[in-house]
Design an enzyme around this catalytic site. Structure first.
Site, PDB file in Angstrom:
ATOM      1  N   HIS A  67       0.836  -1.217   0.000  1.00  0.00           N
ATOM      2  CA  HIS A  67       0.000   0.000   0.000  1.00  0.00           C
ATOM      3  C   HIS A  67       0.867   1.262   0.000  1.00  0.00           C
ATOM      4  O   HIS A  67       1.256   1.761   1.059  1.00  0.00           O
ATOM      5  CB  HIS A  67      -0.897  -0.039   1.235  1.00  0.00           C
ATOM      6  CG  HIS A  67      -2.030   0.920   1.196  1.00  0.00           C
ATOM      7  ND1 HIS A  67      -3.285   0.602   1.647  1.00  0.00           N
ATOM      8  CD2 HIS A  67      -2.117   2.208   0.757  1.00  0.00           C
ATOM      9  CE1 HIS A  67      -4.088   1.638   1.500  1.00  0.00           C
ATOM     10  NE2 HIS A  67      -3.393   2.638   0.965  1.00  0.00           N
ATOM     11  N   ARG A  71       1.853   8.831  -6.492  1.00  0.00           N
ATOM     12  CA  ARG A  71       1.358  10.105  -7.058  1.00  0.00           C
ATOM     13  C   ARG A  71       1.724  10.356  -8.518  1.00  0.00           C
ATOM     14  O   ARG A  71       1.450  11.452  -9.009  1.00  0.00           O
ATOM     15  CB  ARG A  71       1.846  11.293  -6.222  1.00  0.00           C
ATOM     16  CG  ARG A  71       1.530  11.224  -4.746  1.00  0.00           C
ATOM     17  CD  ARG A  71       0.035  11.231  -4.478  1.00  0.00           C
ATOM     18  NE  ARG A  71      -0.246  11.413  -3.068  1.00  0.00           N
ATOM     19  CZ  ARG A  71      -1.230  10.791  -2.433  1.00  0.00           C
ATOM     20  NH1 ARG A  71      -2.038   9.965  -3.056  1.00  0.00           N
ATOM     21  NH2 ARG A  71      -1.437  11.010  -1.154  1.00  0.00           N
ATOM     22  N   ASN A 101      -5.105   5.671  -7.078  1.00  0.00           N
ATOM     23  CA  ASN A 101      -5.759   6.998  -7.041  1.00  0.00           C
ATOM     24  C   ASN A 101      -4.820   8.100  -7.527  1.00  0.00           C
ATOM     25  O   ASN A 101      -4.572   9.087  -6.843  1.00  0.00           O
ATOM     26  CB  ASN A 101      -6.324   7.312  -5.643  1.00  0.00           C
ATOM     27  CG  ASN A 101      -5.269   7.390  -4.560  1.00  0.00           C
ATOM     28  OD1 ASN A 101      -4.157   6.888  -4.724  1.00  0.00           O
ATOM     29  ND2 ASN A 101      -5.601   8.025  -3.454  1.00  0.00           N
ATOM     30  N   ASP A 161      -8.668   2.360  -3.339  1.00  0.00           N
ATOM     31  CA  ASP A 161      -8.214   2.971  -2.088  1.00  0.00           C
ATOM     32  C   ASP A 161      -8.296   4.502  -2.097  1.00  0.00           C
ATOM     33  O   ASP A 161      -7.941   5.146  -3.070  1.00  0.00           O
ATOM     34  CB  ASP A 161      -6.784   2.566  -1.759  1.00  0.00           C
ATOM     35  CG  ASP A 161      -6.352   3.186  -0.454  1.00  0.00           C
ATOM     36  OD1 ASP A 161      -6.921   2.820   0.580  1.00  0.00           O
ATOM     37  OD2 ASP A 161      -5.482   4.081  -0.482  1.00  0.00           O
ATOM     38  N   HIS A 188     -10.791  -0.426   0.790  1.00  0.00           N
ATOM     39  CA  HIS A 188     -10.722   0.704   1.729  1.00  0.00           C
ATOM     40  C   HIS A 188     -12.077   0.697   2.451  1.00  0.00           C
ATOM     41  O   HIS A 188     -13.079   1.144   1.890  1.00  0.00           O
ATOM     42  CB  HIS A 188     -10.503   1.996   0.933  1.00  0.00           C
ATOM     43  CG  HIS A 188     -10.593   3.253   1.737  1.00  0.00           C
ATOM     44  ND1 HIS A 188      -9.536   4.106   1.919  1.00  0.00           N
ATOM     45  CD2 HIS A 188     -11.634   3.809   2.397  1.00  0.00           C
ATOM     46  CE1 HIS A 188      -9.918   5.140   2.651  1.00  0.00           C
ATOM     47  NE2 HIS A 188     -11.195   4.985   2.968  1.00  0.00           N
ATOM     48  N   ASP A 314       0.761   2.685   3.657  1.00  0.00           N
ATOM     49  CA  ASP A 314      -0.150   3.763   3.226  1.00  0.00           C
ATOM     50  C   ASP A 314       0.618   5.083   3.106  1.00  0.00           C
ATOM     51  O   ASP A 314       0.111   6.159   3.460  1.00  0.00           O
ATOM     52  CB  ASP A 314      -1.349   3.912   4.175  1.00  0.00           C
ATOM     53  CG  ASP A 314      -2.489   4.702   3.532  1.00  0.00           C
ATOM     54  OD1 ASP A 314      -2.370   5.095   2.355  1.00  0.00           O
ATOM     55  OD2 ASP A 314      -3.513   4.919   4.209  1.00  0.00           O
ATOM     56  N   HIS A 318       1.813  14.490   0.633  1.00  0.00           N
ATOM     57  CA  HIS A 318       0.931  15.618   0.319  1.00  0.00           C
ATOM     58  C   HIS A 318       1.725  16.918   0.336  1.00  0.00           C
ATOM     59  O   HIS A 318       2.653  17.082   1.137  1.00  0.00           O
ATOM     60  CB  HIS A 318      -0.208  15.720   1.338  1.00  0.00           C
ATOM     61  CG  HIS A 318      -1.273  14.681   1.126  1.00  0.00           C
ATOM     62  ND1 HIS A 318      -2.049  14.632  -0.005  1.00  0.00           N
ATOM     63  CD2 HIS A 318      -1.662  13.640   1.901  1.00  0.00           C
ATOM     64  CE1 HIS A 318      -2.882  13.599   0.079  1.00  0.00           C
ATOM     65  NE2 HIS A 318      -2.659  12.977   1.216  1.00  0.00           N
TER      66      HIS A 318
HETATM   67  O1  DOR Z   1      -4.932   8.913   4.511  1.00  0.00           O
HETATM   68  C1  DOR Z   1      -5.086   8.451   3.394  1.00  0.00           C
HETATM   69  N1  DOR Z   1      -4.491   9.008   2.327  1.00  0.00           N
HETATM   70  N2  DOR Z   1      -5.901   7.405   3.241  1.00  0.00           N
HETATM   71  C2  DOR Z   1      -6.248   6.957   2.022  1.00  0.00           C
HETATM   72  O2  DOR Z   1      -6.996   6.022   1.943  1.00  0.00           O
HETATM   73  C3  DOR Z   1      -5.770   7.651   0.808  1.00  0.00           C
HETATM   74  C4  DOR Z   1      -4.513   8.359   1.071  1.00  0.00           C
HETATM   75  C5  DOR Z   1      -4.124   9.322  -0.010  1.00  0.00           C
HETATM   76  O3  DOR Z   1      -4.201   8.995  -1.198  1.00  0.00           O
HETATM   77  O4  DOR Z   1      -3.656  10.414   0.327  1.00  0.00           O
END
Ligand code: DOR
Length: 447
Positions: A67, A71, A101, A161, A188, A314, A318
């Site tokens: 996981h 990006r 995603n 997810d 998810h 995970d 960001h």
């Molecule tokens: O905290 C999360 N960030 N949970 C997720 O399921 C997606 C992920 C993201 O893509 O930033």
């Protein structure tokens, strides 16, 4: 011992403890495999061998992360396959699964093949693409799973997810389809009607801070539902980022029924709880949210007992502007690849819940088995692929976001001093990370 001298890139690891057990020994790697193990392993190594003095260090099979968010394509301002691969190698990973995603979403073979090819070009870790279950992650129409599974990227895991496949009929069809294709659906688990506007775990802390709550039942109701759907479809289902004590109980129940269900837990859910929210610092905002100390304890116990199968990061980079803002507006997610081993050492090894063989199980062997990677999570034996990680269990280091290889810096462990450190990662016999530096492969003078 081998009968003839080793050819190609050779590495001799000296004085290392296999799985942290027994007496120190030497391990010779050549042509991408383990060539010899024992005090005389280096005898046939030849002149060009790279020798690693691993006294006091532990050798484990390379880690496998089911996981990861890399990006690319779409948000290369936060992570790329290049930077994420470096972070993975530095974290001890030899294979990672890049979630779907992205932008565009990885719901077509064009995107999934691109992710695989780009990962191979970078060459630091095997980047396996995760395909979306539904077109655009919208939960309405199944994506072309078979086409993605038969592409160059050989997609073996599908997940929306970030979003739950909430429609039970769509989930049922996805499970039926996955079982005939021999692939895995990773869910998810979040019933969206129960988490409208939610930004934090529903409990006393969120109530006091005025944050809208995400109840445990939103996760647990989907885990229970999907266990039943998997049972009826004769399919396997994998639960992403389990976060509650109730999920551990449901996993125990479902396993007892003979249902093919597996689950992962993140390092942050093993260490942090919702008391972190007091500062309103959105670096602690994650989905599912940080829960209560009792959930943390249950997740640790579930992982130690094998009810929760494995650790998955995970890893969710960001941008600064998406984190340094009002809590409700901030994006959920935290970096995890480079700190995972240390958090597992702190929460599971230093507490006596797992030994190093147990770490190999939850960070390498089980995740590799769950997705059916036959060259990862293998025993450290002669003839096996040389996908390995060396760990200094006595090292301590202080986390500093900008020093990490990721483009984004959103680590929740900023300035924390953590135990244990990956010193070397080896992919098919080639060193991909050593002493804090990723080592990109040299190809035909291209570098
Ligand atoms: O905290 C999360 N960030 N949970 C997720 O399921 C997606 C992920 C993201 O893509 O930033």
């Amino acid at each position: 011992m081998s009968d003839s001298a080793v050819t190609g890139e050779t590495v001799l690891i000296k004085n290392v403890l296999l799985y942290g057990e027994g007496d120190p020994t030497d391990v010779l790697l050549g042509d991408g495999v383990i060539v010899a193990i024992g005090a005389d392993a280096g005898t046939d190594s030849g002149p060009d061998v790279e020798v690693i003095d691993a006294a006091g260090q532990i050798l484990l099979p390379g880690f496998v992360d089911l996981h990861t968010h890399l990006r690319e394509p779409g948000r290369e301002d936060t992570e790329t396959i290049d930077s994420g691969s470096a972070a993975a190698a530095l974290g001890g990973y030899t294979a990672v699964f890049a979630m779907a995603n992205t932008s565009p979403v990885a719901d077509s073979v064009v995107v999934t093949d691109h992710v695989w090819r780009r990962g191979q070009e970078v060459g630091l870790v095997d980047v396996h693409p995760v395909g979306a279950v539904t077109v655009g992650l919208e939960g309405k129409q199944l994506a072309e799973m078979a086409t993605m599974a038969s592409g160059i990227g050989r997609v073996r895991m599908f997940s929306d997810d970030g979003h739950c496949v909430y429609d039970p009929l769509i989930m049922r069809r996805a499970l039926e389809y996955s079982s005939s294709l021999g692939v895995l659906i990773a869910q998810h688990a979040e019933e969206p009607r129960l988490t409208v506007g939610a930004v934090a775990h529903e409990g006393p802390t969120a109530a006091r801070l005025g944050l809208a709550g995400w109840p445990r039942a939103a996760e647990e109701s989907i885990v229970a539902r999907d266990a039943l759907l998997a049972r009826d479809a004769g399919a396997r289902v994998h639960i992403c980022h389990a976060s509650t004590a109730g999920t551990v109980e449901l996993m125990k129940w479902a396993r007892g029924q003979g249902i093919s269900i597996t689950a992962e837990v993140t390092p942050h859910h093993l260490l942090l709880d919702d008391s972190r929210l007091e500062t309103y610092d959105a670096v602690n905002k994650v989905n599912p949210p940080l829960r209560e100390a009792s959930d943390v304890a249950a997740l640790r116990a579930g992982l130690a007992e094998g009810i929760i199968d494995c650790v998955a990061t995970d890893h969710a980079p960001h941008a600064e502007q998406d984190k340094c803002c009002e809590f409700a507006a901030a994006r959920p997610g935290m970096l995890g690849l480079e700190t995972a081993l240390s958090i597992v050492a702190q929460t599971m090894v230093r507490t006596g819940l797992l030994d190093w063989r147990g770490v190999a199980r939850v960070m390498s062997e089980r995740p590799a088995a769950i997705v059916g990677l036959d060259d990862q999570g293998r025993p450290i034996e002669v003839g096996e692929p040389a996908n390995l990680v060396l760990i200094d269990p006595d090292a301590e280091w202080t986390v500093h976001g900008p020093d990490l290889a990721s483009v984004a810096h959103n680590t929740p462990y900023e300035s924390m001093t953590l135990p244990a450190r990956v010193t070397t990662t080896i992919l098919r016999g080639r060193i991909t990370a050593s002493d804090g530096q990723a080592r990109v492969p040299v190809r035909n003078g291209r570098g």
